[in-house]
Design an enzyme around this catalytic site. Structure first.
Site, PDB file in Angstrom:
ATOM      1  N   ASP A   1      19.259 -30.742 -15.262  1.00 58.88           N
ATOM      2  CA  ASP A   1      20.658 -30.739 -15.671  1.00 58.88           C
ATOM      3  C   ASP A   1      21.592 -30.294 -14.553  1.00 58.88           C
ATOM      4  O   ASP A   1      22.617 -30.935 -14.302  1.00 58.88           O
ATOM      5  CB  ASP A   1      20.822 -29.826 -16.888  1.00 58.88           C
ATOM      6  CG  ASP A   1      22.265 -29.731 -17.348  1.00 58.88           C
ATOM      7  OD1 ASP A   1      22.651 -30.481 -18.247  1.00 58.88           O
ATOM      8  OD2 ASP A   1      23.017 -28.892 -16.788  1.00 58.88           O
TER       9      ASP A   1
ATOM     10  N   ALA B   1      24.673 -31.935 -19.493  1.00 58.53           N
ATOM     11  CA  ALA B   1      24.039 -33.241 -19.297  1.00 58.53           C
ATOM     12  C   ALA B   1      22.875 -33.406 -20.263  1.00 58.53           C
ATOM     13  O   ALA B   1      22.701 -34.463 -20.882  1.00 58.53           O
ATOM     14  CB  ALA B   1      23.562 -33.401 -17.856  1.00 58.53           C
ATOM     15  N   ASP B   2      22.090 -32.363 -20.419  1.00 60.39           N
ATOM     16  CA  ASP B   2      20.982 -32.393 -21.378  1.00 60.39           C
ATOM     17  C   ASP B   2      21.496 -32.556 -22.808  1.00 60.39           C
ATOM     18  O   ASP B   2      20.993 -33.389 -23.577  1.00 60.39           O
ATOM     19  CB  ASP B   2      20.173 -31.101 -21.290  1.00 60.39           C
ATOM     20  CG  ASP B   2      19.111 -31.138 -20.211  1.00 60.39           C
ATOM     21  OD1 ASP B   2      18.544 -32.219 -19.972  1.00 60.39           O
ATOM     22  OD2 ASP B   2      18.835 -30.089 -19.617  1.00 60.39           O
ATOM     23  N   ILE B   3      22.474 -31.750 -23.172  1.00 63.96           N
ATOM     24  CA  ILE B   3      22.946 -31.748 -24.559  1.00 63.96           C
ATOM     25  C   ILE B   3      23.614 -33.073 -24.917  1.00 63.96           C
ATOM     26  O   ILE B   3      23.344 -33.659 -25.970  1.00 63.96           O
ATOM     27  CB  ILE B   3      23.881 -30.554 -24.804  1.00 63.96           C
ATOM     28  CG1 ILE B   3      23.073 -29.254 -24.774  1.00 63.96           C
ATOM     29  CG2 ILE B   3      24.610 -30.696 -26.141  1.00 63.96           C
ATOM     30  CD1 ILE B   3      23.904 -27.999 -24.830  1.00 63.96           C
TER      31      ILE B   3
END
Length: 406
Positions: A146, A178-180
């Site tokens: 991320d 970015a992950d979420i």
């Protein structure tokens, strides 16, 4: 019964993006089986402190990180590097609607657990892969983190103190956006694929990339560059196109003021005892305020420092000027609106006792989300799943355990 109570999900993902996606589906009612490594489990089980404490104040093995992304799931431990473990995965996939994974490109093909392999046992499966850079392109085989994606995807170039502020530097987000966001987009893509399957009988493959997502969620920033060719800059907590629309210091903290039009600006300076600023020829409309931003903001900061945070919020709310405090998390969860919306939940857990969770923000009138299960302990549901899903008896399960398969 949740909207997705008829959907079965096999979650082979770890860490954040994949588990966040699977948790969204679980909150909506899907039966999610989380596959973990025997003995170790998801990496985030060990990401701490902090770890949850039990009723006696003793620290447990449940990390706060793992807790936030794995509610409403059942945990099974399987060693997928062994043929017997791979066969269990194939059998579980054969009676699942969705498979989610975030292994490196090509890794699961080595075990016969890639999309092409699993669609042979479940032709209409919806198979979602989440990677840093996607399944194609020159970066496809790179690991994606991320932090790196926030930099590569442009986010950090516009986040941090303003570009002309002394000592300014790019900053990452305080949470792994970015992950979420990839997890959020992935859950939407999966729902679309399920609808397509229900209409046509066809499954499909979903290729999700953190980098693609990071660029997409830059929204108006990405659009501004494509429209003008001008590289966006960092503006700190200020807006590049509206003034005043930023944080301001008070005598005891900080507030946010978002005066989106000339009337709101006039109200802001009037309640602050500086009404003359609204009639100053340099500040009478927003384009002029943007042009003379530096000197105006300096004057406004002198004004806002004369009152407390609480005084400013009360005055501005009464004057209908958009504003808000910058709360720490104690203040967040003590906020009357947050309490009224039931954002903090308490659920029973086998080792913690009473576990505190953040509720899903999705509020549906007919099929509401609910927390049916606390985040599972490692392998908590292994025997239950093997009994119920694969009809294995106690002897067969005992043999798998002796061999280290589960």
């Amino acid at each position: 019964m949740g909207a997705l109570s008829h959907i079965r999900v096999l979650d082979l993902s770890r860490v954040l993006a994949g588990p966040w996606c699977a948790q969204n589906l679980a909150d909506l009612g899907a039966d999610v089986i989380k596959v973990e490594r025997p003995g170790a489990g998801d990496d985030t089980r060990h990401w701490g402190p902090p770890f949850a404490k039990d009723a006696n104040g003793q620290e447990t093995a449940e990390s706060a990180y793992f807790i936030c992304i794995n509610r409403n799931k059942r945990s099974i431990t399987i060693d997928i590097s062994k043929p017997e473990g791979q066969e269990i995965i194939r059998k579980l996939a054969a009676e699942s609607d969705v498979v989610i994974e975030n292994y490196k490109v090509g890794d699961l093909a080595k075990y016969g657990l890639d999309y092409e392999s699993l669609k042979k046992v479940k032709p209409d499966v919806v198979y979602c892969s989440i990677t840093g850079f996607g399944q194609t392109g020159p970066y496809a085989n790179r690991p994606g983190y991320d932090f790196i994606i926030q930099g590569m995807g442009g986010f950090m170039s516009v986040t941090g103190e303003a570009h002309d502020f002394e000592g300014a530097s790019p900053q990452k987000s305080g949470v792994a956006i970015a992950d979420i966001f990839t997890g959020m987009y992935a859950s939407s893509a999966i729902l679309a694929a399920i609808i397509h399957r229900d209409h046509t009988g066809e499954g499909q493959y979903i290729d999700m990339s953190l980098l693609d997502t990071q660029i997409a969620v830059m929204a108006n920033i990405s659009s501004a560059y494509l429209t003008t060719g001008e590289v966006p800059k960092r503006w700190g907590n200020a807006s590049p196109i509206i003034v005043p629309y930023q944080t301001f210091p008070t005598s005891d903290g900080w507030i946010i003021v978002a005066a989106g039009n000339d009337g709101q600006f006039r109200q802001f300076v009037t309640v602050g005892g500086e009404a003359h600023l609204a009639d100053n020829p340099l500040y009478v409309n927003n384009p002029l305020r943007v042009q003379h931003r530096k000197q105006l903001v300096s004057l406004l900061e002198q004004m806002t420092r004369k009152k407390t945070k609480g005084q400013w919020i009360a005055l501005l709310e009464e004057a209908n000027v958009p504003c808000g405090p910058i709360n720490d998390f104690k203040e967040v969860f003590e906020n009357e609106q947050v309490i009224a919306r039931n954002i903090e939940l308490n659920v029973p857990h086998p080792t913690v006792g009473n576990m505190k969770l953040v509720a899903s923000p999705m509020k549906l009138s007919k099929t509401p989300t609910e927390v049916r299960m606390a985040p599972p302990t490692l392998g908590q549901h292994t025997e239950e799943i093997l009994h119920d899903r694969l009809n294995l008896d106690d002897k067969a399960i005992h043999e798998l355990r002796d061999k280290g398969i589960i």
